[in-house]
Every structure is written in structure tokens, then in C-alpha cells.
Design a protein around this motif. Structure first.
Motif, short mmCIF file in Angstrom:
data_model
loop_
_atom_site.label_atom_id
_atom_site.label_comp_id
_atom_site.label_asym_id
_atom_site.label_seq_id
_atom_site.Cartn_x
_atom_site.Cartn_y
_atom_site.Cartn_z
N LEU A 1 0.84 -1.20 0.00
CA LEU A 1 0.00 0.00 0.00
C LEU A 1 0.87 1.25 0.00
O LEU A 1 0.60 2.21 -0.70
N ILE A 2 1.94 1.22 0.83
CA ILE A 2 2.81 2.39 0.93
C ILE A 2 3.46 2.69 -0.42
O ILE A 2 3.55 3.84 -0.84
N ASP B 1 2.28 1.73 -3.26
CA ASP B 1 1.24 1.75 -4.29
C ASP B 1 1.39 0.60 -5.27
O ASP B 1 0.96 0.69 -6.41
N GLY B 2 2.00 -0.49 -4.84
CA GLY B 2 2.16 -1.64 -5.71
C GLY B 2 3.30 -1.54 -6.68
O GLY B 2 3.56 -2.46 -7.44
N PHE B 3 4.02 -0.41 -6.67
CA PHE B 3 5.15 -0.25 -7.58
C PHE B 3 6.45 -0.49 -6.84
O PHE B 3 6.50 -0.52 -5.61
N ILE B 4 7.54 -0.65 -7.57
CA ILE B 4 8.87 -0.69 -6.97
C ILE B 4 9.39 0.74 -6.95
O ILE B 4 9.59 1.34 -8.00
N THR C 1 11.96 3.42 -6.85
CA THR C 1 13.40 3.52 -7.10
C THR C 1 13.88 4.92 -6.74
O THR C 1 13.22 5.90 -7.06
N ILE D 1 19.70 -2.50 -3.46
CA ILE D 1 19.17 -2.44 -4.81
C ILE D 1 18.66 -1.04 -5.13
O ILE D 1 18.14 -0.80 -6.21
N MET D 2 18.81 -0.11 -4.18
CA MET D 2 18.35 1.28 -4.34
C MET D 2 16.88 1.32 -4.74
O MET D 2 16.46 2.17 -5.53
N ALA D 3 16.09 0.42 -4.19
CA ALA D 3 14.67 0.38 -4.50
C ALA D 3 13.93 -0.33 -3.38
O ALA D 3 14.50 -1.16 -2.69
N ASP E 1 11.28 -2.94 -2.86
CA ASP E 1 10.58 -4.00 -3.57
C ASP E 1 9.70 -4.73 -2.56
O ASP E 1 10.13 -5.70 -1.93
N ASN F 1 7.26 -6.71 -2.71
CA ASN F 1 6.94 -8.12 -2.92
C ASN F 1 8.10 -9.03 -2.55
O ASN F 1 7.90 -10.10 -2.00
N ALA F 2 9.32 -8.60 -2.86
CA ALA F 2 10.46 -9.52 -2.73
C ALA F 2 11.31 -9.27 -1.50
O ALA F 2 12.05 -10.15 -1.08
#
Lengths: 328, 348
Positions: free
Chosen positions: B147-148, B150-153, B155, B242-244, B246, B248-249
Motif C-alpha cells: 500500500l505504501i 502503491d504496488g510499484f517498486i 526507485t 538495490i536502491m529500491a 521492492d 513483494n520480494a
């Protein structure tokens, strides 16, 4: 002690409220009224909103199935819960829609509800993913061709890198997934006969972290001069590999070339920045093709059982040109 | 020699050394360390650096397990902390400033501490079974993280953040110093004060320790808070790597690997006595094993089986029953007694 503790609990609950608050409001479950005349009422059961690819896919479907195009769309996102998705399809049947489009979360368990749809004479069109049910239970499928994506990536590598002896490592997707298997098959087919040698291959699980760790290992194993080309089964692993290559003191895109598949925004950015050399797109914009198929199916025209979307491909210059107008 | 073998860290240490030797024999490059841009570079250095997230998580897990508990939520907490920290950096006007990054890390770890309080509250005050109590956050936490972001990774580009996982201090990875510092602080607090003994007492017999005047509630709660905070820092390191963010992972399945590391290090899942040094070795075994899979070129399809086989081997060489059988075998040979009926205990 006890007081401190209660204060902690209060903060915790306040925090939870804050956390839910700031992320809310993403899915609008639009529902239309019963259409009359020539309007085609379509129920679309989406998997959820787990990735950028999926969001772009949802947008594309919503645009294609718009009122202007003669559709009345009932949209449902099941948040990757298979039971909720089957319930959504069942509710589409009860609402008496003209056609049902499903992006199935899982392959199995669709027989009963698809039979119910057939009894109600509502055609089912699969989008993106497939099911294990008998093909007679659905009208058609539209999605991306993973093997063709791998082949396109391999063809570029063979033509542009494979003219000189090249040592290649592969960052595989999740072991056993159709995307990983088919992309590998297509790529290997395309580089056969070129001077590319696959020296190693390992799974990076489609994640950035996985791609970075595996690439680090490869660089330690072969040295930065022992690898000329990386084929990553998706952009995220390629982005991880870029970090690993930089840490090893080499320049990604120059010393070690990278070919990848997906075309997500961060990947395209890296391509435009010259850190990736070529990306084959895995197109999420399936909406228009799906809408055309639905019209054909309802008009009782014959359609192919499997329809592949057009996947574009980008080199660095094309990425620079395409980035500002990319939908995802 | 026999005293060395009887030391509780002998077999885990032996397994680690054996893995390093195996890698070096397979490819001598493995042990090579060179200097690159003024910092050490090589596979062993990568292992020390990449160990950081799992090391922090396993450190917290050791304490939780010592109180007879378990914390399944660590991976989800990692995802939340990374999502919070990177969303702050992403939304800031100056993502590259040290101040922004420090605030982002503090908020990320702060939220994780609160999640730890939540776990501890469920377990120590409401007396819910730890596996169920932490399962709640394990499932909900990842959803919150999604949610935080918004489902995106998400970066980001930020040099101070990059330094956390990829920077160097005195030629060694900064992330290495983070976990060494965490291990040192936890060891000092647990072993130089009575806290360690009290923690073990709660784990060995909660009722008896309560009757002896040990405040079990506070101690158990504390271990979950520490576990949450360490997982939060692990999440920051993961995201920095990974400077992102993620969601999900990040930290996927790390709870199970952390439990494995704790057990490989000789701490019993039944609670009670724990070994921080053992956990450190346990994590290093797992990380080295992951490098081994790459260095030996085990294929993706076979690597889980290879991993499992090595883990079983490492667990077996530590098992008292196996030691006993080995002793019997040796004694039988040296005494030249032709047959001892199977199952007979040899007097020691």
C-alpha cells in the motif's frame, strides 16, 4: 512500566491508522448500469494490482472497454485471491453480462464456473494468463508470447554482439515459470550458430536483489573480463546486475552488455542512460486487442484460440525517444 | 583436541571452513581478495557484506527463540521499513542529503520497533502463541508495504543511502560494520548484564522464573521489539543494496533462513540457552552455501536440493545421536569386538 507499555500500544494503533490512511484509494470498482441497445456489457476480472505491469494492463483495458467504444465495463480486481476472482466471475454471470474477460490468477479450478457461464450463453475470453480447463470452455485467449520475446532478444544479441566470440551469462526467472522457460527456449534458438557461448546460468527469481546477488557471484567466479554479455529474463534482474557490474569496477552497457525483457519504466530509463543495450517489451497494453476480440466473439465470427499481442523492442536511441510518452 | 571437538561451536565452525575449502578447491579464485578503488574486493568480502540483512534478522530471532518464541514477521517488517524509508526519500526535495536519509532510516526503523511492540504485546500480554501472533503481521505487513509503495517498486537515487549497503569504511563494506556493531551490542547487553541469564531462564521454565521473581512479560516483549528493530534495519540495508523498495520480494522467506541459521548455530528451538556466536556462524554458512551454488555451477533446478542436502549434512554432523553412533563404531574397531548387538549403549 505498564503506563509506558500502554503508550506504546497507543502509538502502534495510531501508526496503523496512519499507514492504512496513506495508501488507500487505489482501486475504483466501477460498476455500470444495465446497458441497452448496442452497448456491450463486459465483466472483467483482473488479478489485482501487484505490479507496474498490471497497473498498465488495467488502465489499457479500462480505456479500450470505454463507453465511447460501445462498452459498459464492470471491473473487478481480486487482489490475487483466486476464490474472490471466481466469486467475481459468478457475479458477472448473475448480472447477465454479454461477455466475461478473465486474467486468471491461477490455472486450476475454473471448470465449474466456466460451465455456468456456458449454460448462461456468456462467452469467456482469457487475458494474459491461461487456464488448465478444457479449451472448449472458453472462447479465446489473448496474451504475450514469451518465446517470441526471448527469440527477439536473442536475435539482437546474435546480430549485434554474437559476431565476435562472446561469453554470456544468463539471469533466469523463477525456476519453472512459463515466462522463464519460454524466454530461455526462444533466446537459445535465436543465438544458435552465433559466436555466443553460454558460460553460466542461474535463477535470480525475477527480483532486483536476486539479479544483483547472482551477478556478483558470476563476476567473482569469472572476473569482470571473463563476461561480455548478460541476458536477463526481466528488467528487474538486469537492474540488479547493473549495480553488481558497477561495484566490480566495470561499465554496464559497454564492458559488459545487457539484454533484457519487459520494458518497465526503470528498465527503459536504464536503457536510455546507456546501461542496458536492448529491451524486448512484454506488452501490457492488451486492451484494444481484447476489445476487438470480444466484439468478434459476440458477433459470432471465428477467432483463433490463441492470440499473441505485438511486443515491441527498443535499443538505446529508441528508448530515449519513447520514454517521455510511455504509458507505463 | 577432544575438548576442542566438544566445544559447541566446533561443528558449525567446521562446516563453514569445509564449505570455504570446497569452494577454493573448485575455483581458487574464490579466496582471492584484491584491492579495487581503495577497497577490498572478492567473494569472501561479498559474503560478509551480503550477510548483513540475514545477520540482523537472525540475531533478533536468536533472542526470540531463546524465550521459546518465534518471529515469522521479520520479512514483512523488512518490506515495511524499506517501503517507509524509500517513500520518504523519494518524496523529499533533497533525496541526496545525509539529513533526509538519516530521517528516513530512523522513521523506517522506528515503525519496525512499533511493529515489534505489537508482536510482543500479542505474545507476552495477550499470551497468544508466538507462531500465530507473528503470522498476523507476516501476512498483513507485506500488504501494508505494498500500500505504501502503491504496488510499484519505488526507485531512488541517493548517495548517502547507497553508502549503507555498498559503501566502504577502512577498505571493508560498511554493511559489515553494521552487523558487527549489532552483534557486539547485543552480546554485551546479554552477556555482560544479567539479561542473558534472565532471557534463558524465561525460555527454560517460564513458570519457575516467574516464581523466582523474573518479569517475564517485559523480557519477552523486549525480545520482539529488538527483533522488529533489527529487521527494520535489515530492510533498510536490503533496499539500499538495490536502491529500491521492492515490497513483494524484500525479505521473502528470510524468516525461515534466519531460523535455520539460529539452529545451525546450535540454539535449540525449544528455547533456553542461546549462542550468538553460533548464529553468526550459522548465517555465514548459509551465505557461503549460496555462493557455493554459484561457484560449483549447480543448475537452478537442482540448487534447492543441493542446498537442502548440505543443510541436512551440517545438521547431522552436529547431532548427538550421530556422534554416539560414530563413537560406537570407532570403539568397536579399536577394541576389535566382533559383534555388539545393535542398539546397545556403550558405557562411557
Amino acid at each position: 512500566m505498564k503506563k509506558k507499555f500502554l503508550a506504546g500500544v497507543a502509538i502502534a494503533s495510531a501508526m496503523t491508522l496512519f499507514l492504512t490512511g496513506c495508501g488507500s484509494g487505489s482501486d475504483d470498482k466501477a460498476s455500470g448500469s444495465g446497458g441497452g441497445g448496442d452497448v456491450i456489457k463486459v465483466g472483467f476480472a483482473q488479478t489485482g494490482s501487484e505490479s507496474g505491469w498490471r497497473s498498465a494492463n488495467t488502465d489499457s483495458m479500462k480505456k479500450a472497454f470505454s463507453k465511447e467504444n460501445g462498452f459498459d465495463l464492470v471491473f473487478n480486481a481480486a487482489d490475487n485471491d483466486p476464490a474472490a476472482q471466481i466469486a467475481a466471475v459468478r457475479s458477472f454471470i448473475n448480472q447477465g453480462v454479454d461477455a466475461i474477460v478473465v486474467a486468471p490468477i491461477v490455472e486450476d479450478g475454473w471448470d465449474d464456473v466456466f460451465k455456468e457461464a456456458a449454460d448462461a450463453k456468456i462467452p469467456v475470453i482469457l487475458e494474459d494468463r491461461t487456464v488448465s480447463s478444457d479449451p472448449s470452455l472458453y472462447a479465446t485467449w489473448i496474451g504475450d508470447n514469451f518465446e517470441a520475446e526471448g527469440e527477439a532478444a536473442g536475435k539482437w544479441a546474435a546480430d549485434n554482439v554474437g559476431t565476435a566470440p562472446t561469453k554470456m551469462v544468463v539471469l533466469e526467472g523463477t525456476t519453472g515459470s512459463s515466462a522463464a522457460n519460454d524466454r530461455a527456449t526462444g533466446f537459445d534458438k535465436a543465438i544458435a550458430g552465433s559466436k555466443i557461448t553460454k558460460i553460466d546460468s542461474q535463477t535470480g527469481d525475477f527480483t532486483r536483489d536476486g539479479g544483483k546477488k547472482v551477478m556478483e557471484g558470476f563476476l567473482q567466479k569469472y572476473g569482470k573480463d571473463g563476461i561480455d554479455l548478460v541476458f536477463a529474463h526481466n528488467d528487474d534482474m538486469a537492474l540488479g546486475a547493473i549495480e553488481a557490474i558497477k561495484a566490480a569496477g566495470a561499465t554496464p552497457g559497454k564492458d559488459i552488455k545487457i539484454v533484457s525483457i519487459d520494458g518497465v519504466h526503470d528498465g527503459m530509463q536504464a536503457l536510455a542512460d546507456g546501461e542496458i543495450n536492448y529491451i524486448v517489451e512484454c506488452n501490457p497494453l492488451l486492451g484494444d486487442d481484447a476489445a476487438a476480440l470480444v466484439k468478434k466473439v459476440i458477433g459470432k465470427e471465428t477467432v483463433e484460440k490463441a492470440n499473441f499481442a505485438k511486443d515491441g523492442a527498443f535499443d538505446q536511441e529508441q528508448a530515449k525517444a519513447a520514454l517521455p510518452t510511455r504509458a507505463y | 583436541m577432544s575438548r576442542l571437538i566438544k566445544h559447541h561451536l566446533f561443528w558449525p565452525g567446521f562446516a563453514l571452513v569445509a564449505l570455504v575449502v570446497l569452494n577454493t578447491v573448485a575455483r581458487p579464485r574464490f579466496i582471492e581478495i584484491s584491492v579495487q578503488h581503495g577497497a577490498l574486493y572478492g567473494a569472501p568480502i561479498d559474503i560478509l557484506r551480503n550477510s548483513a540483512p540475514m545477520m540482523l534478522v537472525a540475531l533478533g530471532m536468536t533472542l526470540v527463540i531463546a524465550t521459546r518464541g518465534i518471529d515469522l514477521s521479520v520479512g514483512a517488517v523488512m518490506a515495511v521499513s524499506g517501503a517507509v524509508a524509500l517513500t520518504i526519500i523519494d518524496g523529499s526535495d533533497s533525496p541526496g542529503s545525509v539529513g533526509t536519509v538519516l530521517i528516513a532510516i530512523l522513521v523506517g526503523v522506528g515503525v519496525s520497533l512499533i511493529l515489534g511492540v505489537w508482536n510482543g504485546f500479542l505474545v507476552s500480554v495477550l499470551k497468544i502463541q508466538p507462531i500465530i501472533a507473528t503470522l498476523v503481521l507476516m501476512m498483513a505487513g507485506r500488504g501494508v508495504a505494498l500500500l505504501i509503495t502503491d504496488g510499484f517498486i519505488t526507485t531512488v537515487t541517493s548517495d548517502p543511502l547507497k553508502y549503507v549497503a555498498s559503501g566502504h569504511l577502512l577498505g571493508l563494506p560498511f554493511a559489515f560494520f553494521i552487523w558487527v556493531a549489532a552483534v557486539a551490542v547485543v552480546s554485551l547487553v546479554e552477556r555482560r548484564t544479567a539479561l542473558g541469564v534472565l532471557t534463558e531462564a524465561v525460555g527454560i521454565n517460564p513458570e519457575a522464573s516467574r516464581l523466582a521473581g523474573v518479569r517475564a512479560t517485559g523480557i519477552i516483549l523486549g525480545t520482539y521489539v529488538v527483533s522488529g528493530g533489527l529487521a527494520g534495519m535489515a530492510g533498510v540495508i536490503y533496499s539500499s543494496n538495490i536502491m529500491a523498495a521492492d515490497a513483494n520480494a524484500a525479505g521473502e522467506l528470510i524468516e525461515l533462513y534466519a531460523i535455520l541459521a539460529v539452529v545451525l548455530g546450535g540454539t535449540s528451538l525449544a528455547g533456553g540457552k542461546f549462542s550468538i556466536a553460533g548464529t553468526v556462524i550459522g548465517v555465514l554458512i548459509i551465505q557461503t552455501l549460496e555462493s557455493t551454488i554459484l561457484f560449483l555451477g549447480v543448475s537452478s533446478a537442482q540448487s534447492p536440493v543441493f542446498f537442502a542436502a548440505v543443510v541436512v549434512l551440517v545438521v547431522l554432523i552436529q547431532a548427538p545421536a550421530v556422534h554416539r553412533a560414530a563413537r560406537q563404531f570407532v570403539q568397536r574397531r579399536s577394541a576389535n569386538v566382533p559383534d555388539i548387538t545393535p542398539g546397545t549403549e556403550v558405557a562411557r
